[in-house]
Design a protein around this motif. Structure first.
Motif, mmCIF file in Angstrom:
data_model
loop_
_atom_site.group_PDB
_atom_site.id
_atom_site.type_symbol
_atom_site.label_atom_id
_atom_site.label_comp_id
_atom_site.label_asym_id
_atom_site.label_seq_id
_atom_site.Cartn_x
_atom_site.Cartn_y
_atom_site.Cartn_z
ATOM 1 N N ILE B 210 0.842 -1.194 0.000
ATOM 2 C CA ILE B 210 0.000 0.000 0.000
ATOM 3 C C ILE B 210 0.883 1.252 0.000
ATOM 4 O O ILE B 210 0.611 2.242 -0.677
ATOM 5 N N SER B 211 1.967 1.201 0.775
ATOM 6 C CA SER B 211 2.882 2.357 0.812
ATOM 7 C C SER B 211 3.420 2.669 -0.573
ATOM 8 O O SER B 211 3.437 3.822 -1.022
ATOM 9 N N VAL B 212 3.864 1.625 -1.258
ATOM 10 C CA VAL B 212 4.411 1.808 -2.602
ATOM 11 C C VAL B 212 3.344 2.395 -3.537
ATOM 12 O O VAL B 212 3.589 3.348 -4.283
ATOM 13 N N ALA B 213 2.141 1.819 -3.431
ATOM 14 C CA ALA B 213 1.046 2.303 -4.286
ATOM 15 C C ALA B 213 0.791 3.779 -4.031
ATOM 16 O O ALA B 213 0.582 4.562 -4.966
ATOM 17 N N ILE B 214 0.817 4.156 -2.756
ATOM 18 C CA ILE B 214 0.546 5.566 -2.420
ATOM 19 C C ILE B 214 1.621 6.476 -3.006
ATOM 20 O O ILE B 214 1.328 7.544 -3.560
ATOM 21 N N ILE B 215 2.884 6.032 -2.914
ATOM 22 C CA ILE B 215 3.957 6.878 -3.468
ATOM 23 C C ILE B 215 3.767 7.062 -4.978
ATOM 24 O O ILE B 215 3.830 8.172 -5.497
ATOM 25 N N TYR B 216 3.481 5.950 -5.680
ATOM 26 C CA TYR B 216 3.216 6.064 -7.129
ATOM 27 C C TYR B 216 2.059 7.018 -7.382
ATOM 28 O O TYR B 216 2.109 7.871 -8.273
ATOM 29 N N PHE B 217 1.008 6.832 -6.581
ATOM 30 C CA PHE B 217 -0.194 7.635 -6.826
ATOM 31 C C PHE B 217 0.100 9.122 -6.668
ATOM 32 O O PHE B 217 -0.343 9.942 -7.477
ATOM 33 N N ILE B 218 0.869 9.447 -5.622
ATOM 34 C CA ILE B 218 1.183 10.870 -5.409
ATOM 35 C C ILE B 218 1.960 11.422 -6.604
ATOM 36 O O ILE B 218 1.675 12.504 -7.102
ATOM 37 N N LEU B 219 2.939 10.646 -7.076
ATOM 38 C CA LEU B 219 3.720 11.086 -8.237
ATOM 39 C C LEU B 219 2.821 11.290 -9.457
ATOM 40 O O LEU B 219 2.851 12.340 -10.107
ATOM 41 N N VAL B 220 2.013 10.280 -9.748
ATOM 42 C CA VAL B 220 1.171 10.333 -10.948
ATOM 43 C C VAL B 220 0.120 11.430 -10.827
ATOM 44 O O VAL B 220 -0.116 12.197 -11.767
ATOM 45 N N PHE B 221 -0.491 11.511 -9.639
ATOM 46 C CA PHE B 221 -1.537 12.505 -9.436
ATOM 47 C C PHE B 221 -0.974 13.912 -9.604
ATOM 48 O O PHE B 221 -1.569 14.764 -10.255
ATOM 49 N N GLY B 222 0.207 14.120 -9.030
ATOM 50 C CA GLY B 222 0.855 15.426 -9.149
ATOM 51 C C GLY B 222 1.127 15.769 -10.611
ATOM 52 O O GLY B 222 0.814 16.863 -11.085
ATOM 53 N N LEU B 223 1.668 14.795 -11.333
ATOM 54 C CA LEU B 223 1.963 15.021 -12.748
ATOM 55 C C LEU B 223 0.681 15.306 -13.539
ATOM 56 O O LEU B 223 0.645 16.198 -14.384
ATOM 57 N N SER B 224 -0.369 14.535 -13.254
ATOM 58 C CA SER B 224 -1.634 14.736 -13.980
ATOM 59 C C SER B 224 -2.175 16.133 -13.755
ATOM 60 O O SER B 224 -2.669 16.783 -14.673
ATOM 61 N N LYS B 225 -2.078 16.569 -12.498
ATOM 62 C CA LYS B 225 -2.552 17.925 -12.189
ATOM 63 C C LYS B 225 -1.770 18.953 -13.001
ATOM 64 O O LYS B 225 -2.341 19.898 -13.550
#
Lengths: 240, 240
Positions: B210-225
């Motif tokens: 879950i930790s790894v998933a969250i880190i990916y998500f933050i990166l991707v979400f930030g980039l998408s924004k």
């Protein structure tokens, strides 16, 4: 000035231009009319080789444009073209539209290019639009800018491809007036148009194209008053 | 509940300085993503340029040696794009590691190249689509002003195409970021592999994954924004 010999153009299996011979002298204003699909725009676009002829020759000021060794870019600098859809560059201001090509060709310094552009814009009464983008202009204004953009290169001949066909009716007049002005200045031109009154008034010679051939040609008065070709008579009866 | 979280956090990140593994993995993921994106963009530009020039040479039915070479290059590029899009990235990565660059010591560089070469195929399609979205009249206007093929592309077409290209290119970057999660296949410790290593030590899959998933998500979400904001800004410049 322009010599077209045995010009043929195929689109796939369809032969759009059939063995066209045409000679345009300096100072002539040749108007090309005809039904849609008759090949009149294609003929005009072959004159500066925007369309590559399938066979035949296009000779401009002694240079054979159909020769693979000819540097078309240099020749095109002497042939201005105006399109139905204006084709101003939307990401450039009006002034940048005008100076882009002269600066690209290093024909003049930046200051000179700008001066020329401003003089031409002043001539069409749009000097105050120099720093706006094309999207803020009306159709008539855009087309007039497109015309002076071509003039900025100092062309020897101007090619007009249905310059008023995409305009609202109330804007046709201003564009035709500008073309008329160029005519009075002695500019050599070839004009594809549906404006019969204009063709008669401005043209020194009118061509009727039908089914890929020049079916009739004459000086305007005789062309419109005493059409001999039956297809031309039929065409004129529909459009006049 | 809070106790369980605390112990999970401790086991996953703190004990034996395990956070260092995550930091290393995170660093490798970022390095590979950025390098692959840069390689992909470079390849994509070259491939789309070749395609664009070859196509216009074909349209003009040019038979010069240059045109023939362009045509061959274009065929190669087409095959490249088809292969890259038609085979699994994991297989491409292994082929790059064990066959093409077999024995190359630095596996991170192998990853950068494998992902970059793959991404180049997608980027070339993005650029190609962007160029195709610009009205052909723009090219014709440029050419009629005597501006060369490449000059027209550079000064007139690409600046307009970039509006469509840039957001799609950023999305491709996001895709690359997520795709790098298969680096573990060739024993490169990226973020995913780091999480997997820790999971095998702590025996608690829940917290690490879950930790790894969250880190990916933050990166991707930030980039998408960021991409979203970029898109809105580009759309604004449309209206001038």
């Amino acid at each position: 000035m322009i010599d077209i010999n045995g010009l043929c153009k195929d689109f796939g299996d369809l032969r759009v231009l059939k063995n066209i011979d045409l000679h345009i002298d300096k100072g002539e204003r040749v108007v090309i009319i005809g039904p849609s699909g008759s090949g009149k725009s294609t003929l005009l676009r072959c004159m500066n080789l925007l369309e590559t002829p399938t066979s035949g020759h296009v000779i401009f000021e002694g240079i054979d444009l159909t020769d693979a060794k000819t540097d078309l870019d240099t020749v095109r600098c002497k042939m201005g073209m105006v399109f139905q859809q204006f084709n101003l560059f939307p990401h450039k201001t009006i002034l940048e539209n005008m100076t882009l090509a002269p600066r690209y060709h290093k024909m003049m310094s930046d200051a000179e290019a700008k001066e020329t552009a401003m003089r031409l814009l002043g001539r069409i009464g749009l000097a105050d639009k120099a720093n706006v983008y094309p999207s803020t202009l009306s159709g008539g204004q855009k087309q007039r800018v497109a015309i002076v953009r071509a003039l900025a290169m100092g062309p020897d001949v101007m090619l007009f491809d249905e310059p008023t066909s995409a305009l609202d009716p109330e804007m046709v007049g201003e564009v035709l007036a500008l073309i008329r002005e160029l005519a009075d200045d002695g500019m050599t031109m070839a004009i594809v148009t549906h404006e019969m009154g204009f063709a008669r008034e401005v043209g020194t010679r009118v061509l009727f194209m039908d089914d890929g051939v020049i079916a009739a040609e004459n000086e305007p008065k005789a062309f419109f008053d005493h059409p001999e070709n039956p297809r031309l008579r039929d065409f004129l009866s529909k459009v006049l | 509940m809070i106790e369980a979280f605390k112990s999970g956090f401790y086991k996953t990140f703190i004990r034996d300085n395990r956070y260092k593994v995550f930091v290393q993995g995170f660093r490798n993921t970022v390095i590979i993503t950025i390098a692959a994106a840069v390689i992909g963009i470079l390849i994509g530009i070259v491939v789309s340029l070749i395609h664009s020039l070859a196509q216009s040479a074909r349209n003009k039915k040019k038979k010069t040696p240059g045109a023939v070479i362009l045509n061959v290059l274009d065929k190669i590029c087409t095959a490249y794009v088809a292969v890259m899009r038609g085979t699994p990235l994991a297989i491409q990565l292994m082929i790059m590691t064990f066959i093409v660059m077999g024995g190359f010591p630095n596996k991170i560089i192998v990853c950068c190249i494998a992902f970059g070469v793959n991404s180049g195929a997608y980027v070339s399609e993005v650029i190609r689509g962007g160029i195709a979205s610009v009205d052909i009249g723009q090219t014709e206007a440029g050419r009629s002003l005597g501006i060369s093929e490449l000059g027209t592309l550079r000064l007139i077409v690409l600046p307009q195409a970039i509006k469509n290209i840039l957001p799609a290119m950023c999305n491709e970057g996001i895709a690359v970021l997520k795709e790098t999660s298969i680096c573990g296949l060739i024993s490169v410790v990226d973020l995913t592999r780091a999480g997997d290593l820790i999971r095998s030590r702590t025996m608690s899959p829940y917290f690490t994954l879950i930790s790894v998933a969250i880190i990916y998500f933050i990166l991707v979400f930030g980039l998408s924004k960021a991409v979203g904001r970029l898109e809105r800004r580009l759309a604004q410049s449309d209206r001038h």
